[in-house]
Design a protein around this motif. Sequence first.
Motif, PDB file in Angstrom:
ATOM      1  N   GLU A  85       0.849  -1.180   0.000  1.00  0.00           N
ATOM      2  CA  GLU A  85       0.000   0.000   0.000  1.00  0.00           C
ATOM      3  C   GLU A  85       0.888   1.234   0.000  1.00  0.00           C
ATOM      4  O   GLU A  85       1.734   1.408   0.888  1.00  0.00           O
ATOM      5  CB  GLU A  85      -0.893  -0.002   1.240  1.00  0.00           C
ATOM      6  CG  GLU A  85      -1.862   1.143   1.289  1.00  0.00           C
ATOM      7  CD  GLU A  85      -2.812   1.033   2.470  1.00  0.00           C
ATOM      8  OE1 GLU A  85      -3.995   0.748   2.239  1.00  0.00           O
ATOM      9  OE2 GLU A  85      -2.349   1.221   3.614  1.00  0.00           O
ATOM     10  N   PHE A  86       0.715   2.073  -1.018  1.00  0.00           N
ATOM     11  CA  PHE A  86       1.389   3.360  -1.052  1.00  0.00           C
ATOM     12  C   PHE A  86       0.541   4.357  -0.283  1.00  0.00           C
ATOM     13  O   PHE A  86      -0.692   4.259  -0.278  1.00  0.00           O
ATOM     14  CB  PHE A  86       1.544   3.850  -2.499  1.00  0.00           C
ATOM     15  CG  PHE A  86       2.577   3.095  -3.276  1.00  0.00           C
ATOM     16  CD1 PHE A  86       3.926   3.350  -3.086  1.00  0.00           C
ATOM     17  CD2 PHE A  86       2.205   2.149  -4.204  1.00  0.00           C
ATOM     18  CE1 PHE A  86       4.882   2.662  -3.794  1.00  0.00           C
ATOM     19  CE2 PHE A  86       3.152   1.457  -4.929  1.00  0.00           C
ATOM     20  CZ  PHE A  86       4.503   1.712  -4.724  1.00  0.00           C
ATOM     21  N   PHE A  87       1.183   5.326   0.335  1.00  0.00           N
ATOM     22  CA  PHE A  87       0.452   6.364   1.046  1.00  0.00           C
ATOM     23  C   PHE A  87       1.229   7.669   0.984  1.00  0.00           C
ATOM     24  O   PHE A  87       2.437   7.680   0.776  1.00  0.00           O
ATOM     25  CB  PHE A  87       0.170   5.956   2.499  1.00  0.00           C
ATOM     26  CG  PHE A  87       1.393   5.521   3.260  1.00  0.00           C
ATOM     27  CD1 PHE A  87       2.199   6.443   3.914  1.00  0.00           C
ATOM     28  CD2 PHE A  87       1.746   4.176   3.320  1.00  0.00           C
ATOM     29  CE1 PHE A  87       3.328   6.047   4.607  1.00  0.00           C
ATOM     30  CE2 PHE A  87       2.876   3.769   4.021  1.00  0.00           C
ATOM     31  CZ  PHE A  87       3.664   4.710   4.661  1.00  0.00           C
ATOM     32  N   PHE A  88       0.495   8.769   1.133  1.00  0.00           N
ATOM     33  CA  PHE A  88       1.079  10.104   1.192  1.00  0.00           C
ATOM     34  C   PHE A  88       0.001  11.073   1.653  1.00  0.00           C
ATOM     35  O   PHE A  88      -1.186  10.737   1.681  1.00  0.00           O
ATOM     36  CB  PHE A  88       1.668  10.539  -0.161  1.00  0.00           C
ATOM     37  CG  PHE A  88       0.735  10.404  -1.321  1.00  0.00           C
ATOM     38  CD1 PHE A  88      -0.163  11.411  -1.666  1.00  0.00           C
ATOM     39  CD2 PHE A  88       0.752   9.255  -2.101  1.00  0.00           C
ATOM     40  CE1 PHE A  88      -1.026  11.279  -2.736  1.00  0.00           C
ATOM     41  CE2 PHE A  88      -0.102   9.106  -3.183  1.00  0.00           C
ATOM     42  CZ  PHE A  88      -0.989  10.122  -3.504  1.00  0.00           C
ATOM     43  N   LEU A  89       0.426  12.246   2.039  1.00  0.00           N
ATOM     44  CA  LEU A  89      -0.511  13.281   2.470  1.00  0.00           C
ATOM     45  C   LEU A  89      -0.930  14.118   1.274  1.00  0.00           C
ATOM     46  O   LEU A  89      -0.099  14.501   0.451  1.00  0.00           O
ATOM     47  CB  LEU A  89       0.132  14.186   3.523  1.00  0.00           C
ATOM     48  CG  LEU A  89       0.451  13.533   4.862  1.00  0.00           C
ATOM     49  CD1 LEU A  89       1.246  14.489   5.750  1.00  0.00           C
ATOM     50  CD2 LEU A  89      -0.822  13.092   5.570  1.00  0.00           C
ATOM     51  N   GLU A  90      -2.219  14.369   1.198  1.00  0.00           N
ATOM     52  CA  GLU A  90      -2.752  15.225   0.142  1.00  0.00           C
ATOM     53  C   GLU A  90      -3.774  16.154   0.788  1.00  0.00           C
ATOM     54  O   GLU A  90      -4.771  15.671   1.334  1.00  0.00           O
ATOM     55  CB  GLU A  90      -3.395  14.371  -0.950  1.00  0.00           C
ATOM     56  CG  GLU A  90      -3.733  15.127  -2.211  1.00  0.00           C
ATOM     57  CD  GLU A  90      -4.164  14.167  -3.306  1.00  0.00           C
ATOM     58  OE1 GLU A  90      -5.375  13.892  -3.405  1.00  0.00           O
ATOM     59  OE2 GLU A  90      -3.282  13.687  -4.035  1.00  0.00           O
ATOM     60  N   SER A 118       3.482  -2.968 -11.030  1.00  0.00           N
ATOM     61  CA  SER A 118       2.641  -2.565  -9.922  1.00  0.00           C
ATOM     62  C   SER A 118       1.325  -2.016 -10.468  1.00  0.00           C
ATOM     63  O   SER A 118       1.319  -1.288 -11.454  1.00  0.00           O
ATOM     64  CB  SER A 118       3.349  -1.474  -9.108  1.00  0.00           C
ATOM     65  OG  SER A 118       2.554  -1.044  -8.035  1.00  0.00           O
ATOM     66  N   SER A 119       0.227  -2.388  -9.847  1.00  0.00           N
ATOM     67  CA  SER A 119      -1.062  -1.851 -10.266  1.00  0.00           C
ATOM     68  C   SER A 119      -1.992  -1.746  -9.067  1.00  0.00           C
ATOM     69  O   SER A 119      -1.897  -2.533  -8.125  1.00  0.00           O
ATOM     70  CB  SER A 119      -1.696  -2.727 -11.360  1.00  0.00           C
ATOM     71  OG  SER A 119      -1.862  -4.046 -10.912  1.00  0.00           O
ATOM     72  N   LEU A 120      -2.849  -0.747  -9.120  1.00  0.00           N
ATOM     73  CA  LEU A 120      -3.821  -0.552  -8.047  1.00  0.00           C
ATOM     74  C   LEU A 120      -4.731  -1.768  -7.947  1.00  0.00           C
ATOM     75  O   LEU A 120      -5.073  -2.389  -8.973  1.00  0.00           O
ATOM     76  CB  LEU A 120      -4.650   0.701  -8.297  1.00  0.00           C
ATOM     77  CG  LEU A 120      -3.883   2.008  -8.225  1.00  0.00           C
ATOM     78  CD1 LEU A 120      -4.774   3.169  -8.655  1.00  0.00           C
ATOM     79  CD2 LEU A 120      -3.326   2.259  -6.821  1.00  0.00           C
ATOM     80  N   LEU A 121      -5.135  -2.106  -6.735  1.00  0.00           N
ATOM     81  CA  LEU A 121      -6.093  -3.190  -6.554  1.00  0.00           C
ATOM     82  C   LEU A 121      -7.462  -2.735  -7.069  1.00  0.00           C
ATOM     83  O   LEU A 121      -7.830  -1.566  -6.880  1.00  0.00           O
ATOM     84  CB  LEU A 121      -6.223  -3.557  -5.083  1.00  0.00           C
ATOM     85  CG  LEU A 121      -5.068  -4.361  -4.485  1.00  0.00           C
ATOM     86  CD1 LEU A 121      -5.292  -4.553  -2.991  1.00  0.00           C
ATOM     87  CD2 LEU A 121      -4.927  -5.692  -5.173  1.00  0.00           C
TER      88      LEU A 121
END
Length: 125
Positions: A85-90, A118-121
């Motif tokens: 899981e990638f994450f970041f603040l937006e 890599s691909s989004l679920l």
Amino acid sequence: MNYKIPEKWANAVNNGNLEEILGCYDKNASLISTFQSKPILSSQGIREYFHSFISKDGAGVTIDLDNLNFFEVEDYGYLSVGLYEFFFLEGGELVRHPARFSFIVGVDQGQKITHHHSSLLPINS
């Protein structure tokens, strides 16, 4: 075989260390990335992609260790597949992007990723 690339790669991403991230990839590696529509086929492209990602506030990745699998590829190295899981603040909010991945890792020059997909679920996964 010691399967160290997924952890090494995730630590480099989480530390925001671009050179360590790039050190996980073979000089001729390809990347079918999570957040771009076209394959990235050069080290410069991989550099630009990860520079953009780690420049985001709070950027990181978590590998789901319960779904991490390894398959040896005779006379070459191994395939690592799993979920992360990638994450970041937006806008001050934590945004998460669950994804699936595969690394093809060659071991002849040390463990280096030669191909990363890599691909989004899917939403209903």
